[in-house]
Design an enzyme around this catalytic site. Structure first.
Site, mmCIF file in Angstrom:
data_model
loop_
_atom_site.group_PDB
_atom_site.id
_atom_site.type_symbol
_atom_site.label_atom_id
_atom_site.label_comp_id
_atom_site.label_asym_id
_atom_site.label_seq_id
_atom_site.Cartn_x
_atom_site.Cartn_y
_atom_site.Cartn_z
ATOM 1 N N CYS B 83 0.842 -1.175 -0.062
ATOM 2 C CA CYS B 83 -0.070 0.050 -0.051
ATOM 3 C C CYS B 83 0.943 1.319 -0.004
ATOM 4 O O CYS B 83 0.203 2.285 -0.019
ATOM 5 C CB CYS B 83 -0.976 -0.019 1.060
ATOM 6 N N HIS B 330 -9.205 4.217 -0.905
ATOM 7 C CA HIS B 330 -7.893 3.617 -0.712
ATOM 8 C C HIS B 330 -7.576 2.706 -1.941
ATOM 9 O O HIS B 330 -7.520 1.517 -1.921
ATOM 10 C CB HIS B 330 -7.763 2.720 0.433
#
Lengths: 382, 382
Positions: B83, B330
């Site tokens: 991420c 996200h």
């Protein structure tokens, strides 16, 4: 920009390595490279891998590898450019050292490919998924189309094409890390299974597990670590169309020429200066087209020239002294780094029975897809 | 090393973008960024993506994106750090511009996550596959363990923890690109589905499609392109253990502290200089621990401080003015780049109704896994 040198290398055996996971492989190569350079701590690292997600269900290789090579805390980054991932890692490390951001940077690559049954399908994710892969074309098919057009256009024969893997297997006999270190005959090639006409099994690089790593540092610090550093004199990178159908000419790989031109320009050198080259012979036809794009042969002539012995010891230029992807093996993320390691061995006089005599400059050419990306390095003996 | 500035940005809406593929998304953000900076041609680019192989069966994003953003030939590279992939792309572009190798470099990220049903399983490839994922732990479970230990150790209540997503959703109302731009109440959080005790659905950042891109250039050329460039004043990166069980303290994320310390050192600044920060609030507990590691609050106090209003306008520091990962969305490979875009908006006075007043310095913090890697940027208004 600072000048950059290679001060140590390490790699695993290439092959079917059932006892080692992806982390084991990269850590082995990385620790060997650190030991070779005599460094206990690195400032940063890059790990090339094409598709660790699909091959091993493991992403986040920066964290994993920092952990398993005993370097937690150090910045790390996984880079991917399909089969040019390893070369991309070397280029990224070069830029970081050249920038002055870091001094001791590890660059390497790894792929663990034997654990899945659908290795060719995973490789196809380097092609255009929507317009090629989903319609059933895999890389043997794409390169077969290139081979067919090249043979029609330039009159290359099936027997001449076979001389590429025959030469590379002959070279591999002297490479202790090679996956298939044995010679093959013309008959072996011509009687091997048809994969995608005209390419047969012996025209195709294999599925391989393996890892390779190098340590880079500023040139002016290299002698602290080794008597025989090798300078990275030129680096060139380029992209090309993702889909083969967007190439203007199926016998060309324009990203290779672009990347090579950029590397030659940075190095201030021309093809005549280069003694050997590690090229990306994923399929026999690739070596031929690449040798032309790099400027070693005129367009349409490299196949016949290689068949006549111009690509081996005593010829115009030694192509793939390591055995190339075909015989040394092709763990896709590691290949580009392993090519630079071969150049390091050759230029530091450590190549043993496969040593290219009097080599001052060597080149490596690593590409992704059907020429969608390419990385070229020019290395110099010091 | 040369100083580096951001001269233009572009991003897509974040959300469920069923009509756009991964190439469409990145090309949209990249072309918007080039238009914003007024550049038609870039010298190089980086695209962050966590797992385009598993999410879309597409690797080789360098070639794909060069093609679809109209920049064939230009060097490109896909970088992955789970991420933290988007932040890693910005850092890589920073190094390339700082080195002198290239002038106009695009950095961005993308993820197309809605096309698969097993998004959480794909995300789990950022954890330790052999010791965590294969034993059934996913990221909600890992962060739930961190939350449980933190609550026990420091007395943070469930109601206080809920104030993190409540604040971030409140901020997101003013962000036109946010996936969920609406306010939520304490009841909404406490009555949402349990995901992994004590974390409920409203503590978890969503599955998101989206892309973000920025154009970087040498600081001394920035005014050719814009009146309001933003300087990248500090960059810090670090790795931590891949597995949560190897953390010495489950209430700490040591890679975050290491990366922040490096960024502060490069910038010559301290936490007191920073007006706002975009943090990686993948789960509510993450924002709290990160705010402590970045030096904005003492260990054990950030949860209560945020609950008391110290993390919003008028408080000690504005945390996640964009809405954060929870409310803005996200798309894992794009998140780190989108954070830097938010900092660019804030520091160039373009943040509209969510503008942080009188901000001179802003920070972004992007991490992978359960703290296995982290990238911190410090940005400066010029």
């Amino acid at each position: 920009m600072r000048d950059v040198a290679i001060i140590g290398v390490g790699m695993t055996k290439f092959g079917e390595l059932w006892e080692q996971s992806i982390r084991d492989l990269f850590a082995e190569a990385a620790i060997k490279a650190m030991d070779d350079a005599g460094v206990k701590k690195i400032d940063s690292f890059y790990v090339g891998a094409m598709s660790s997600g699909l091959y091993t269900y493991q992403e986040h290789l920066s964290s994993l590898m920092a952990d398993y090579m005993g370097q937690i805390g150090v910045p790390g980054l996984h880079v991917e450019s399909a089969c040019a991932s390893g070369g991309s890692a070397v280029r990224s490390a070069f830029i970081e050292v050249a920038s002055g951001m870091s001094d001791i940077v590890l660059a390497g690559g790894v792929e663990k490919m034997w654990d899945v049954e659908d290795g060719t399908i995973v490789l196809a994710t380097a092609s255009d998924q929507e317009y090629e892969a989903y319609n059933g074309v895999t890389f043997p098919g794409l390169y077969a189309m290139m081979a067919r057009v090249y043979m029609e256009k330039y009159g290359l024969t099936r027997e001449e094409l076979a001389q590429v893997p025959i030469k590379n297997h002959k070279h591999s006999v002297n490479n202790p890390n090679a996956q298939y270190p044995f010679e093959i005959s013309l008959n072996d090639v011509l009687r091997s299974s048809m994969v995608a006409d005209p390419l047969r099994l012996m025209d195709c690089s294999p599925i391989t597990d393996g890892a390779a790593a190098l340590i880079l540092c500023p040139l002016d610090r290299a002698k602290e670590f080794t008597d025989k550093p090798v300078r990275i004199r030129g680096v060139g990178a380029a992209t090309g169309p993702i889909a083969l159908h967007d190439h203007k000419d199926l016998t060309r790989l324009e990203a290779v020429k672009l990347a090579a031109d950029r590397a030659y320009k940075m190095a201030g050198l021309s093809p005549a200066d280069i003694s050997f080259v590690e090229v990306h012979d994923c399929f026999s036809i690739a070596e031929i087209i690449v040798a032309e794009e790099l400027g070693f042969f005129e367009y349409g002539t490299a196949g016949k020239a290689i068949a006549e012995g111009q690509g081996t010891y005593g010829g115009k230029i030694v192509i793939n002294p390591s055995g190339g992807l075909k015989a040394k093996g092709h763990p896709v993320g590691a290949t580009g780094a392993a090519q630079v390691i071969e150049a390091y061995y050759q230029l530091s006089g450590k190549a043993g029975a496969r040593q290219v005599p009097d080599a001052k400059f060597g080149m490596t050419q690593n590409m992704g897809g059907s020429g969608g990306s390419c990385i070229v390095h020019i290395l110099e003996a010091l």
